[in-house]
Design a protein around this motif. Structure first.
Motif, short mmCIF file in Angstrom:
data_model
loop_
_atom_site.label_atom_id
_atom_site.label_comp_id
_atom_site.label_asym_id
_atom_site.label_seq_id
_atom_site.Cartn_x
_atom_site.Cartn_y
_atom_site.Cartn_z
N MET A 247 0.82 -1.22 0.00
CA MET A 247 0.00 0.00 0.00
C MET A 247 0.85 1.26 0.00
SD MET A 247 0.58 -1.12 3.19
CE MET A 247 -0.79 -2.20 3.60
N LEU A 248 2.14 1.12 0.35
CA LEU A 248 3.08 2.22 0.31
C LEU A 248 4.00 2.13 -0.90
CD1 LEU A 248 4.11 2.36 4.08
CD2 LEU A 248 2.33 3.69 2.94
N GLU A 249 4.48 0.94 -1.19
CA GLU A 249 5.46 0.76 -2.26
C GLU A 249 4.84 0.88 -3.65
OE1 GLU A 249 8.93 -2.02 -1.24
OE2 GLU A 249 7.18 -3.04 -0.38
N GLU A 250 3.61 0.41 -3.82
CA GLU A 250 2.93 0.48 -5.11
C GLU A 250 1.51 1.00 -4.89
OE1 GLU A 250 3.87 -2.60 -8.19
OE2 GLU A 250 4.63 -3.69 -6.44
N LYS A 251 1.44 2.22 -4.40
CA LYS A 251 0.16 2.84 -4.04
C LYS A 251 -0.85 2.81 -5.18
CE LYS A 251 -1.81 7.42 -3.21
NZ LYS A 251 -1.50 8.86 -3.00
N VAL A 252 -0.44 3.27 -6.35
CA VAL A 252 -1.36 3.38 -7.48
C VAL A 252 -1.88 2.01 -7.89
CG1 VAL A 252 -1.59 4.04 -9.91
CG2 VAL A 252 -0.33 5.52 -8.32
N THR A 253 -0.99 1.03 -7.99
CA THR A 253 -1.40 -0.32 -8.36
C THR A 253 -2.31 -0.93 -7.30
OG1 THR A 253 0.68 -0.62 -9.55
CG2 THR A 253 -0.58 -2.60 -9.04
N ALA A 254 -1.99 -0.71 -6.03
CA ALA A 254 -2.82 -1.23 -4.95
C ALA A 254 -4.23 -0.67 -5.02
CB ALA A 254 -2.18 -0.92 -3.60
N ILE A 255 -4.34 0.63 -5.27
CA ILE A 255 -5.67 1.25 -5.39
C ILE A 255 -6.42 0.65 -6.58
CG2 ILE A 255 -6.87 3.40 -5.96
CD1 ILE A 255 -4.75 4.88 -4.34
N GLU A 256 -5.74 0.47 -7.70
CA GLU A 256 -6.38 -0.10 -8.88
C GLU A 256 -6.90 -1.51 -8.60
OE1 GLU A 256 -3.37 0.14 -11.84
OE2 GLU A 256 -3.76 2.23 -12.32
N ILE A 257 -6.10 -2.30 -7.91
CA ILE A 257 -6.52 -3.67 -7.57
C ILE A 257 -7.76 -3.65 -6.69
CG2 ILE A 257 -5.86 -5.71 -6.22
CD1 ILE A 257 -2.96 -5.20 -7.19
N LEU A 258 -7.72 -2.82 -5.67
CA LEU A 258 -8.85 -2.76 -4.74
C LEU A 258 -10.11 -2.25 -5.42
CD1 LEU A 258 -6.99 -1.38 -1.60
CD2 LEU A 258 -7.99 -3.65 -1.84
N LEU A 259 -9.99 -1.20 -6.21
CA LEU A 259 -11.17 -0.65 -6.88
C LEU A 259 -11.76 -1.63 -7.88
CD1 LEU A 259 -10.10 3.07 -7.51
CD2 LEU A 259 -11.75 2.21 -5.83
N LYS A 260 -10.90 -2.36 -8.58
CA LYS A 260 -11.39 -3.37 -9.52
C LYS A 260 -12.15 -4.47 -8.79
CE LYS A 260 -9.77 -6.68 -13.02
NZ LYS A 260 -8.56 -7.22 -13.72
N PHE A 261 -11.61 -4.94 -7.68
CA PHE A 261 -12.27 -5.98 -6.89
C PHE A 261 -13.59 -5.47 -6.32
CE2 PHE A 261 -12.70 -8.24 -2.71
CZ PHE A 261 -12.92 -9.52 -3.22
N LEU A 262 -13.59 -4.27 -5.79
CA LEU A 262 -14.80 -3.70 -5.21
C LEU A 262 -15.87 -3.46 -6.27
CD1 LEU A 262 -13.06 -1.17 -2.79
CD2 LEU A 262 -14.20 -3.31 -2.15
N HIS A 263 -15.46 -3.04 -7.46
CA HIS A 263 -16.41 -2.86 -8.56
C HIS A 263 -17.05 -4.19 -8.94
CE1 HIS A 263 -18.15 -1.28 -12.27
NE2 HIS A 263 -17.64 -2.34 -12.90
N LEU A 264 -16.24 -5.23 -8.99
CA LEU A 264 -16.75 -6.57 -9.30
C LEU A 264 -17.78 -7.02 -8.27
CD1 LEU A 264 -16.62 -9.19 -10.99
CD2 LEU A 264 -14.76 -9.93 -9.52
N LEU A 265 -17.50 -6.76 -7.00
CA LEU A 265 -18.43 -7.13 -5.94
C LEU A 265 -19.76 -6.39 -6.10
CD1 LEU A 265 -16.10 -7.17 -2.81
CD2 LEU A 265 -16.98 -9.15 -4.07
N ARG A 266 -19.69 -5.09 -6.39
CA ARG A 266 -20.92 -4.31 -6.56
C ARG A 266 -21.71 -4.81 -7.76
NH1 ARG A 266 -17.31 -0.18 -5.63
NH2 ARG A 266 -17.43 0.54 -7.80
N HIS A 267 -21.01 -5.17 -8.82
CA HIS A 267 -21.67 -5.69 -10.01
C HIS A 267 -22.39 -7.01 -9.70
CE1 HIS A 267 -22.35 -6.60 -14.26
NE2 HIS A 267 -21.86 -7.81 -14.04
N ASN A 268 -21.72 -7.87 -8.92
CA ASN A 268 -22.33 -9.16 -8.57
C ASN A 268 -23.54 -8.96 -7.66
OD1 ASN A 268 -20.38 -10.46 -10.06
ND2 ASN A 268 -19.11 -11.02 -8.29
N LEU A 269 -23.45 -7.97 -6.76
CA LEU A 269 -24.58 -7.71 -5.86
C LEU A 269 -25.80 -7.20 -6.62
CD1 LEU A 269 -22.80 -6.04 -2.81
CD2 LEU A 269 -23.93 -8.27 -2.84
#
Length: 270
Positions: A247-269
């Motif tokens: 979350m510190l070393e690759e902040k941008v990539t970490a955010i992208e991973i989390l947002l992609k996963f969270l978007h998928l969850l919302r889509h499934n819901l």
């Protein structure tokens, strides 16, 4: 967005946590020798789509220690206590390192409260003999020389590119001054005594997010990958330029991973 800071008394400790954002609840649990601020790099983007609940674990940040020798399950009970107070029926729970151990313990005991689980540089496997010996050695150092002597040595080893991450290392070391040796020893004892929770993953009825660091010395990549096929639905991401602090070393990539996963969850819901 200005967070709302709250607290509750549970298991003999005053537990501090903050809430911000809007949408389904996303709970972020920090790791060993950290506090809720470890997630600050990610908050601005995540709170746009989720209500963030970020606690200071007992003994960290603004939270007091639990008396005695609490287990990882006891820390999970503290998270559940916040769920009860905030009347949270369902949430996503993501834990970093030790926070992942707590998230797994929560899933084992209160799985009906979760609709997704995330392990960020964490593992369902119990400590092996070598890991226990390393933790015991650290406990001896802290008992003899104090928490800061240990942290100044240990924290740089959690980063892949130490020169690039110099400011983050210095920041974590400075924040480490808040910790007593007693609190850190309490965490280590709880981690040493925690059970293997791979069965929790095998029986997990919800999506699992697994984020690993290619150069992680605390959760080696080969060990972390052994978890990939345990859960019925695993979303695996490897941070190629990170050790244990993605979350510190690759902040941008970490955010992208989390947002992609969270978007998928919302889509499934939906």
């Amino acid at each position: 967005m200005t967070p709302i800071c709250k607290s509750l008394s549970l298991n003999g400790a005053n537990i501090s946590y903050r809430i911000s954002g809007t949408g389904p609840f996303l709970v972020l649990i920090h790791g060993f020798a950290e506090d809720s601020r470890i997630w600050d790099n990610l908050v601005t983007e995540l709170e746009k789509v989720h209500t963030l609940l970020i606690p200071d674990l007992p003994g960290s940040g603004k939270s007091g220690m639990i008396p005695g020798s609490p287990s990882i399950a006891d820390f999970a009970d503290c998270i559940h206590g916040i769920f009860v107070k905030e009347q949270i029926d369902s949430a996503i729970l993501i834990g970093h390192s030790m926070g992942g151990y707590i998230a797994l313990a929560f899933a084992a005991k209160y799985g009906d409260k979760l609709f997704a689980l995330g392990l960020f540089h964490s593992s369902a496997f119990a400590d092996d003999e070598a890991k226990i010996a390393t933790r015991r050695k650290a406990i001896s150092v802290m008992k003899e020389k104090g928490a800061m002597v240990f942290l100044k040595t240990a924290i740089p080893g959690l980063f892949y590119d130490k020169e690039k991450s110099h400011a983050d290392i210095e920041d974590l070391v400075e924040k480490g001054s808040q910790f007593t040796a007693e609190a850190l020893i309490q965490y280590y004892e709880a981690m040493i005594n925690r059970p293997d929770t791979t069965d929790t993953l095998r029986n997990l009825p919800i999506p699992l997010l697994l984020i690993l660091g290619k150069h992680d010395p605390a959760v080696p990549l080969d060990q972390g990958l052994k978890q990939t096929h345990l859960a019925a639905e695993t979303h695996l991401h490897i941070l190629k330029k990170s050790a244990h602090m993605g979350m510190l070393e690759e902040k941008v990539t970490a955010i992208e991973i989390l947002l992609k996963f969270l978007h998928l969850l919302r889509h499934n819901l939906n």
